[in-house]
Motif scaffolding. Sequence first.
Motif, PDB file in Angstrom:
ATOM      1  N   LEU A 111      31.950  39.698  26.558  1.00  0.00           N
ATOM      2  CA  LEU A 111      31.377  39.679  27.905  1.00  0.00           C
ATOM      3  C   LEU A 111      32.264  38.844  28.809  1.00  0.00           C
ATOM      4  CD1 LEU A 111      28.806  40.437  29.653  1.00  0.00           C
ATOM      5  CD2 LEU A 111      27.969  38.142  29.088  1.00  0.00           C
ATOM      6  N   ASN A 112      32.545  39.363  30.002  1.00  0.00           N
ATOM      7  CA  ASN A 112      33.336  38.598  30.964  1.00  0.00           C
ATOM      8  C   ASN A 112      32.635  37.293  31.336  1.00  0.00           C
ATOM      9  OD1 ASN A 112      35.043  40.777  30.976  1.00  0.00           O
ATOM     10  ND2 ASN A 112      34.929  41.154  33.171  1.00  0.00           N
ATOM     11  N   ALA A 113      33.435  36.281  31.673  1.00  0.00           N
ATOM     12  CA  ALA A 113      32.884  34.979  32.066  1.00  0.00           C
ATOM     13  C   ALA A 113      32.641  34.876  33.561  1.00  0.00           C
ATOM     14  CB  ALA A 113      33.839  33.866  31.632  1.00  0.00           C
ATOM     15  N   ASP A 114      32.958  35.926  34.309  1.00  0.00           N
ATOM     16  CA  ASP A 114      32.879  35.855  35.777  1.00  0.00           C
ATOM     17  C   ASP A 114      31.813  36.785  36.330  1.00  0.00           C
ATOM     18  OD1 ASP A 114      34.183  38.191  35.121  1.00  0.00           O
ATOM     19  OD2 ASP A 114      35.800  37.954  36.587  1.00  0.00           O
ATOM     20  N   LEU A 115      30.587  36.622  35.810  1.00  0.00           N
ATOM     21  CA  LEU A 115      29.451  37.443  36.250  1.00  0.00           C
ATOM     22  C   LEU A 115      28.367  36.532  36.815  1.00  0.00           C
ATOM     23  CD1 LEU A 115      29.295  39.737  33.087  1.00  0.00           C
ATOM     24  CD2 LEU A 115      30.256  40.360  35.316  1.00  0.00           C
ATOM     25  N   ARG A 140      43.908  27.431  35.759  1.00  0.00           N
ATOM     26  CA  ARG A 140      44.583  28.729  35.890  1.00  0.00           C
ATOM     27  C   ARG A 140      43.614  29.886  36.113  1.00  0.00           C
ATOM     28  NH1 ARG A 140      46.606  30.608  31.625  1.00  0.00           N
ATOM     29  NH2 ARG A 140      46.174  29.104  29.972  1.00  0.00           N
ATOM     30  N   ALA A 141      42.332  29.618  36.055  1.00  0.00           N
ATOM     31  CA  ALA A 141      41.351  30.692  36.149  1.00  0.00           C
ATOM     32  C   ALA A 141      41.163  31.167  37.586  1.00  0.00           C
ATOM     33  CB  ALA A 141      40.010  30.220  35.575  1.00  0.00           C
ATOM     34  N   LYS A 142      40.848  32.449  37.726  1.00  0.00           N
ATOM     35  CA  LYS A 142      40.497  33.047  39.020  1.00  0.00           C
ATOM     36  C   LYS A 142      41.581  32.836  40.078  1.00  0.00           C
ATOM     37  CE  LYS A 142      37.990  34.936  37.385  1.00  0.00           C
ATOM     38  NZ  LYS A 142      37.798  36.400  37.405  1.00  0.00           N
ATOM     39  N   SER A 143      42.826  33.056  39.703  1.00  0.00           N
ATOM     40  CA  SER A 143      43.934  32.821  40.632  1.00  0.00           C
ATOM     41  C   SER A 143      43.843  33.707  41.872  1.00  0.00           C
ATOM     42  CB  SER A 143      45.273  33.048  39.919  1.00  0.00           C
ATOM     43  OG  SER A 143      45.348  34.370  39.409  1.00  0.00           O
ATOM     44  N   ARG A 144      43.234  34.874  41.750  1.00  0.00           N
ATOM     45  CA  ARG A 144      43.139  35.780  42.902  1.00  0.00           C
ATOM     46  C   ARG A 144      42.123  35.305  43.927  1.00  0.00           C
ATOM     47  NH1 ARG A 144      42.074  41.458  40.334  1.00  0.00           N
ATOM     48  NH2 ARG A 144      41.976  42.092  42.536  1.00  0.00           N
ATOM     49  N   LEU A 145      41.355  34.279  43.602  1.00  0.00           N
ATOM     50  CA  LEU A 145      40.422  33.706  44.577  1.00  0.00           C
ATOM     51  C   LEU A 145      41.089  32.648  45.454  1.00  0.00           C
ATOM     52  CD1 LEU A 145      36.975  33.233  42.781  1.00  0.00           C
ATOM     53  CD2 LEU A 145      37.446  34.592  44.830  1.00  0.00           C
ATOM     54  N   GLY A 183      36.370  24.982  40.256  1.00  0.00           N
ATOM     55  CA  GLY A 183      34.936  24.760  40.240  1.00  0.00           C
ATOM     56  C   GLY A 183      34.164  26.068  40.283  1.00  0.00           C
ATOM     57  N   LEU A 184      34.659  27.028  41.050  1.00  0.00           N
ATOM     58  CA  LEU A 184      34.019  28.335  41.080  1.00  0.00           C
ATOM     59  C   LEU A 184      34.096  29.011  39.721  1.00  0.00           C
ATOM     60  CD1 LEU A 184      35.152  29.825  44.511  1.00  0.00           C
ATOM     61  CD2 LEU A 184      32.800  29.369  43.799  1.00  0.00           C
ATOM     62  N   ALA A 185      35.258  28.948  39.078  1.00  0.00           N
ATOM     63  CA  ALA A 185      35.408  29.563  37.754  1.00  0.00           C
ATOM     64  C   ALA A 185      34.408  28.970  36.767  1.00  0.00           C
ATOM     65  CB  ALA A 185      36.832  29.382  37.253  1.00  0.00           C
ATOM     66  N   LEU A 186      34.223  27.657  36.810  1.00  0.00           N
ATOM     67  CA  LEU A 186      33.265  27.013  35.917  1.00  0.00           C
ATOM     68  C   LEU A 186      31.830  27.407  36.275  1.00  0.00           C
ATOM     69  CD1 LEU A 186      32.557  25.104  33.634  1.00  0.00           C
ATOM     70  CD2 LEU A 186      32.752  23.191  35.258  1.00  0.00           C
ATOM     71  N   ALA A 187      31.523  27.452  37.566  1.00  0.00           N
ATOM     72  CA  ALA A 187      30.177  27.843  37.986  1.00  0.00           C
ATOM     73  C   ALA A 187      29.864  29.276  37.557  1.00  0.00           C
ATOM     74  CB  ALA A 187      30.044  27.705  39.505  1.00  0.00           C
ATOM     75  N   PHE A 188      30.835  30.175  37.726  1.00  0.00           N
ATOM     76  CA  PHE A 188      30.632  31.557  37.275  1.00  0.00           C
ATOM     77  C   PHE A 188      30.302  31.587  35.785  1.00  0.00           C
ATOM     78  CE2 PHE A 188      33.990  33.318  40.508  1.00  0.00           C
ATOM     79  CZ  PHE A 188      33.157  32.982  41.560  1.00  0.00           C
ATOM     80  N   ALA A 189      31.098  30.843  35.010  1.00  0.00           N
ATOM     81  CA  ALA A 189      30.905  30.847  33.560  1.00  0.00           C
ATOM     82  C   ALA A 189      29.550  30.267  33.173  1.00  0.00           C
ATOM     83  CB  ALA A 189      32.034  30.078  32.881  1.00  0.00           C
TER      84      ALA A 189
END
Length: 242
Positions: free
Chosen positions: A114-118, A24-29, A40-46
């Motif tokens: 802290l946000n997880a998407d940095l 469900r993460a990063k739905s706007r991507l 996979g992107l959400a996990l890589a960001f985190a």
Amino acid sequence: MGSVGRNASPVVWTLVVPLKPLSRAKSRLSSAAGDALRPGLALAFAKDTVGAALAGRRVGGVTVVTDDPLAGRELAALGARILPDTPGRGLNAALAHGARTVREGRPRAPVAALNADLPALRTADLDQVLEAATGFPRAFLADAAGVGTTLLAAAPGSDLAPAFGGASRARHRASGAYEIELPGVESVRRDVDTGEDLRAALALGVGTHTARLCGTPRPPDPRATLPGAWRVPGGESVGGAD
């Protein structure tokens, strides 16, 4: 206020990082990366966020609040503490739960959300922001758009009182939190929700996990197209194969 005295010990923070289940993460991507790549992107960001944070001189530990088993394993392997999202009531409840749990063991711990998407996070930039937060009961850093928040810090004795989501900059300011205004810390402001955000993060230079997934081993020309079947907000494909 806002700095450590010459003879004082530096303040060391415990960070609380929230992460939705990857499905469900990063739905706007989705429009830019597609649903197959998005988790996979959400996990890589985190992973890039947590890895950079754990290397900080001002960071004593990172607690990730997540119910995702894969993310939990991967982030624990980096050295993060994993805390289940017991409240299950959204972002701010997860952050309050994380801060409360940290302080159950150490009541006087300074904590920061802290946000997880940095994915472009630089350890030195984060250290600067945390140092600037020192001495204030609560302090926050606005995101690159100047609307949201990427970091909210609470000194010992102060509740975190998170109000993330949407126009959180205004809410945190209205709550009495001090707004950190530092130049040169763009990597802490650059959260990623859209394809354009990701372009900006890639231009800054992302961490190894995001770079590997995007096929970008070094910071690209900011005008370059993204790899794969990426889509810009207008809907047209750019780069890679259709």
